[in-house]
Design a protein around this motif. Structure first.
Motif, PDB file in Angstrom:
ATOM      1  N   ASP A  73       0.822  -1.205   0.000  1.00  0.00           N
ATOM      2  CA  ASP A  73       0.000   0.000   0.000  1.00  0.00           C
ATOM      3  C   ASP A  73       0.863   1.265   0.000  1.00  0.00           C
ATOM      4  OD1 ASP A  73      -2.482   1.372   0.030  1.00  0.00           O
ATOM      5  OD2 ASP A  73      -2.332   1.619   2.199  1.00  0.00           O
ATOM      6  N   ALA A  74       1.973   1.230   0.715  1.00  0.00           N
ATOM      7  CA  ALA A  74       2.855   2.399   0.783  1.00  0.00           C
ATOM      8  C   ALA A  74       3.596   2.639  -0.538  1.00  0.00           C
ATOM      9  CB  ALA A  74       3.867   2.232   1.919  1.00  0.00           C
ATOM     10  N   LEU A  75       3.944   1.585  -1.250  1.00  0.00           N
ATOM     11  CA  LEU A  75       4.737   1.723  -2.469  1.00  0.00           C
ATOM     12  C   LEU A  75       3.894   1.939  -3.734  1.00  0.00           C
ATOM     13  CD1 LEU A  75       7.436  -1.028  -1.845  1.00  0.00           C
ATOM     14  CD2 LEU A  75       7.702   1.456  -1.631  1.00  0.00           C
ATOM     15  N   ALA A  76       2.700   1.393  -3.747  1.00  0.00           N
ATOM     16  CA  ALA A  76       1.856   1.481  -4.945  1.00  0.00           C
ATOM     17  C   ALA A  76       1.062   2.784  -4.953  1.00  0.00           C
ATOM     18  CB  ALA A  76       0.899   0.287  -4.986  1.00  0.00           C
ATOM     19  N   ASP A  77       0.658   3.208  -6.137  1.00  0.00           N
ATOM     20  CA  ASP A  77      -0.194   4.388  -6.251  1.00  0.00           C
ATOM     21  C   ASP A  77      -1.619   4.070  -5.827  1.00  0.00           C
ATOM     22  OD1 ASP A  77       1.517   6.565  -7.414  1.00  0.00           O
ATOM     23  OD2 ASP A  77       1.912   4.938  -8.824  1.00  0.00           O
ATOM     24  N   SER A  78      -2.029   2.817  -6.006  1.00  0.00           N
ATOM     25  CA  SER A  78      -3.323   2.357  -5.504  1.00  0.00           C
ATOM     26  C   SER A  78      -3.244   0.850  -5.324  1.00  0.00           C
ATOM     27  CB  SER A  78      -4.463   2.736  -6.453  1.00  0.00           C
ATOM     28  OG  SER A  78      -4.312   2.091  -7.696  1.00  0.00           O
ATOM     29  N   MET A  79      -4.156   0.335  -4.500  1.00  0.00           N
ATOM     30  CA  MET A  79      -4.163  -1.093  -4.212  1.00  0.00           C
ATOM     31  C   MET A  79      -5.596  -1.539  -3.971  1.00  0.00           C
ATOM     32  SD  MET A  79      -2.343  -3.205  -1.135  1.00  0.00           S
ATOM     33  CE  MET A  79      -3.618  -2.810   0.038  1.00  0.00           C
ATOM     34  N   ASP A  80      -5.906  -2.778  -4.366  1.00  0.00           N
ATOM     35  CA  ASP A  80      -7.236  -3.336  -4.173  1.00  0.00           C
ATOM     36  C   ASP A  80      -7.091  -4.808  -3.793  1.00  0.00           C
ATOM     37  OD1 ASP A  80     -10.163  -3.470  -4.448  1.00  0.00           O
ATOM     38  OD2 ASP A  80      -9.720  -4.702  -6.211  1.00  0.00           O
ATOM     39  N   VAL A  81      -7.925  -5.259  -2.868  1.00  0.00           N
ATOM     40  CA  VAL A  81      -7.993  -6.665  -2.485  1.00  0.00           C
ATOM     41  C   VAL A  81      -9.414  -7.119  -2.758  1.00  0.00           C
ATOM     42  CG1 VAL A  81      -7.784  -8.305  -0.580  1.00  0.00           C
ATOM     43  CG2 VAL A  81      -6.282  -6.296  -0.658  1.00  0.00           C
ATOM     44  N   HIS A  82      -9.569  -8.218  -3.467  1.00  0.00           N
ATOM     45  CA  HIS A  82     -10.923  -8.684  -3.780  1.00  0.00           C
ATOM     46  C   HIS A  82     -10.969 -10.202  -3.931  1.00  0.00           C
ATOM     47  CE1 HIS A  82      -8.865  -7.802  -7.569  1.00  0.00           C
ATOM     48  NE2 HIS A  82      -9.545  -8.814  -8.076  1.00  0.00           N
ATOM     49  N   ALA A  83     -12.150 -10.747  -3.671  1.00  0.00           N
ATOM     50  CA  ALA A  83     -12.378 -12.171  -3.861  1.00  0.00           C
ATOM     51  C   ALA A  83     -12.489 -12.459  -5.354  1.00  0.00           C
ATOM     52  CB  ALA A  83     -13.662 -12.587  -3.148  1.00  0.00           C
ATOM     53  N   CYS A  84     -11.963 -13.620  -5.771  1.00  0.00           N
ATOM     54  CA  CYS A  84     -12.094 -14.014  -7.167  1.00  0.00           C
ATOM     55  C   CYS A  84     -11.898 -15.521  -7.306  1.00  0.00           C
ATOM     56  CB  CYS A  84     -11.123 -13.261  -8.060  1.00  0.00           C
ATOM     57  SG  CYS A  84      -9.404 -13.684  -7.856  1.00  0.00           S
ATOM     58  N   HIS A  85     -12.764 -16.144  -8.059  1.00  0.00           N
ATOM     59  CA  HIS A  85     -12.651 -17.564  -8.405  1.00  0.00           C
ATOM     60  C   HIS A  85     -12.419 -18.469  -7.194  1.00  0.00           C
ATOM     61  CE1 HIS A  85     -12.549 -16.134 -12.497  1.00  0.00           C
ATOM     62  NE2 HIS A  85     -11.495 -15.406 -12.228  1.00  0.00           N
ATOM     63  N   GLY A  86     -13.109 -18.209  -6.093  1.00  0.00           N
ATOM     64  CA  GLY A  86     -12.970 -19.031  -4.901  1.00  0.00           C
ATOM     65  C   GLY A  86     -11.758 -18.704  -4.061  1.00  0.00           C
ATOM     66  N   GLY A  87     -10.967 -17.759  -4.499  1.00  0.00           N
ATOM     67  CA  GLY A  87      -9.780 -17.329  -3.761  1.00  0.00           C
ATOM     68  C   GLY A  87      -9.793 -15.819  -3.636  1.00  0.00           C
ATOM     69  N   LYS A  88      -8.637 -15.221  -3.761  1.00  0.00           N
ATOM     70  CA  LYS A  88      -8.535 -13.768  -3.675  1.00  0.00           C
ATOM     71  C   LYS A  88      -7.425 -13.280  -4.590  1.00  0.00           C
ATOM     72  CE  LYS A  88      -5.352 -13.885   0.163  1.00  0.00           C
ATOM     73  NZ  LYS A  88      -5.323 -15.331   0.192  1.00  0.00           N
ATOM     74  N   ALA A  89      -7.450 -11.981  -4.846  1.00  0.00           N
ATOM     75  CA  ALA A  89      -6.390 -11.331  -5.612  1.00  0.00           C
ATOM     76  C   ALA A  89      -6.073  -9.993  -4.965  1.00  0.00           C
ATOM     77  CB  ALA A  89      -6.809 -11.122  -7.060  1.00  0.00           C
ATOM     78  N   VAL A  90      -4.809  -9.661  -4.983  1.00  0.00           N
ATOM     79  CA  VAL A  90      -4.352  -8.335  -4.556  1.00  0.00           C
ATOM     80  C   VAL A  90      -3.781  -7.681  -5.801  1.00  0.00           C
ATOM     81  CG1 VAL A  90      -2.802  -7.025  -3.058  1.00  0.00           C
ATOM     82  CG2 VAL A  90      -3.811  -9.177  -2.237  1.00  0.00           C
ATOM     83  N   THR A  91      -4.293  -6.499  -6.128  1.00  0.00           N
ATOM     84  CA  THR A  91      -3.850  -5.780  -7.320  1.00  0.00           C
ATOM     85  C   THR A  91      -3.327  -4.413  -6.908  1.00  0.00           C
ATOM     86  OG1 THR A  91      -5.506  -6.918  -8.655  1.00  0.00           O
ATOM     87  CG2 THR A  91      -4.553  -4.909  -9.580  1.00  0.00           C
ATOM     88  N   ALA A  92      -2.150  -4.093  -7.393  1.00  0.00           N
ATOM     89  CA  ALA A  92      -1.536  -2.795  -7.115  1.00  0.00           C
ATOM     90  C   ALA A  92      -1.233  -2.105  -8.439  1.00  0.00           C
ATOM     91  CB  ALA A  92      -0.247  -2.975  -6.317  1.00  0.00           C
ATOM     92  N   CYS A  93      -1.360  -0.784  -8.456  1.00  0.00           N
ATOM     93  CA  CYS A  93      -1.101   0.014  -9.644  1.00  0.00           C
ATOM     94  C   CYS A  93       0.104   0.922  -9.374  1.00  0.00           C
ATOM     95  CB  CYS A  93      -2.328   0.862  -9.983  1.00  0.00           C
ATOM     96  SG  CYS A  93      -2.056   2.004 -11.348  1.00  0.00           S
ATOM     97  N   PHE A  94       1.014   0.952 -10.332  1.00  0.00           N
ATOM     98  CA  PHE A  94       2.220   1.789 -10.224  1.00  0.00           C
ATOM     99  C   PHE A  94       2.282   2.700 -11.437  1.00  0.00           C
ATOM    100  CE2 PHE A  94       2.920  -2.153  -8.058  1.00  0.00           C
ATOM    101  CZ  PHE A  94       3.577  -1.803  -6.894  1.00  0.00           C
ATOM    102  N   ARG A  95       2.366   4.000 -11.194  1.00  0.00           N
ATOM    103  CA  ARG A  95       2.529   4.992 -12.267  1.00  0.00           C
ATOM    104  C   ARG A  95       3.971   5.483 -12.219  1.00  0.00           C
ATOM    105  NH1 ARG A  95      -2.704   5.633 -10.720  1.00  0.00           N
ATOM    106  NH2 ARG A  95      -4.185   5.546 -12.441  1.00  0.00           N
ATOM    107  N   PRO A  96       4.782   5.095 -13.182  1.00  0.00           N
ATOM    108  CA  PRO A  96       6.203   5.420 -13.124  1.00  0.00           C
ATOM    109  C   PRO A  96       6.483   6.910 -13.251  1.00  0.00           C
ATOM    110  CG  PRO A  96       5.658   4.403 -15.213  1.00  0.00           C
ATOM    111  CD  PRO A  96       4.426   4.336 -14.369  1.00  0.00           C
ATOM    112  N   ALA A  97       7.375   7.389 -12.407  1.00  0.00           N
ATOM    113  CA  ALA A  97       7.834   8.777 -12.519  1.00  0.00           C
ATOM    114  C   ALA A  97       8.605   8.899 -13.823  1.00  0.00           C
ATOM    115  CB  ALA A  97       8.735   9.132 -11.338  1.00  0.00           C
ATOM    116  N   GLY A  98       8.362   9.959 -14.550  1.00  0.00           N
ATOM    117  CA  GLY A  98       9.044  10.149 -15.826  1.00  0.00           C
ATOM    118  C   GLY A  98       8.399   9.376 -16.957  1.00  0.00           C
TER     119      GLY A  98
END
Length: 151
Positions: free
Chosen positions: A114-139
């Motif tokens: 959460d501290a390193l990514a620009d955004s983060m989401d945790v969600h249930a999917c296909h009987g399990g879970k997924a954590v997705t993080a978005c990074f917008r590169p400087a430059g």
């Protein structure tokens, strides 16, 4: 306006370890146009891959499914596993009775992501879970920047 995206996906069983996931990710990041100009973003992504794949291996006791997608403004990093329990952030804890403060040596991965990514989401999917993080590169390209007119 059409969106051009590129992506990669691979599963990492426990036997392959986290190192294989980092090396695979590093090879794909090297193909992106901002790789050399945004070293901090590359390092952040690699650290988050380590955290998320480790968590999948430890808590789901199984394979981590890693997906990287570059959509032109954001690198989406997603790690899914078969454990349906959603991760939760833990507050720092310590032993109140100890003479010296003692702190937990695990349980900080989600906070790091959460501290390193620009955004983060945790969600249930296909009987399990997924954590997705978005990074917008400087430059890198500005999010939602208008495409240059055809030349």
């Amino acid at each position: 306006m059409a969106v051009k995206a590129v992506g990669w996906a691979r599963s990492f069983p426990i036997a392959e370890g986290v190192r294989a996931a980092r090396e695979w990710t590093a090879r794909h990041l090297a193909s992106l146009p901002w790789n050399r100009s945004a070293a901090d973003t590359v390092h952040s992504v690699l650290l988050c891959v380590s955290e998320l794949v480790t968590n999948a291996h430890l808590h789901a006791a199984g394979t981590a499914h890693l997906v990287l997608t570059w959509d032109g403004s954001c690198l989406h990093l997603s790690v899914a596993d078969a454990d349906p329990r959603l991760p939760r952030r833990r507050a720092p804890d310590h032993d109140e009775g100890a003479r010296e403060p003692t702190f937990a040596t695990s349980g900080r991965g989600l906070g790091i992501v959460d501290a390193l990514a620009d955004s983060m989401d945790v969600h249930a999917c296909h009987g399990g879970k997924a954590v997705t993080a978005c990074f917008r590169p400087a430059g890198g390209p500005a999010p939602h920047a208008a495409a240059p007119p055809p030349g």
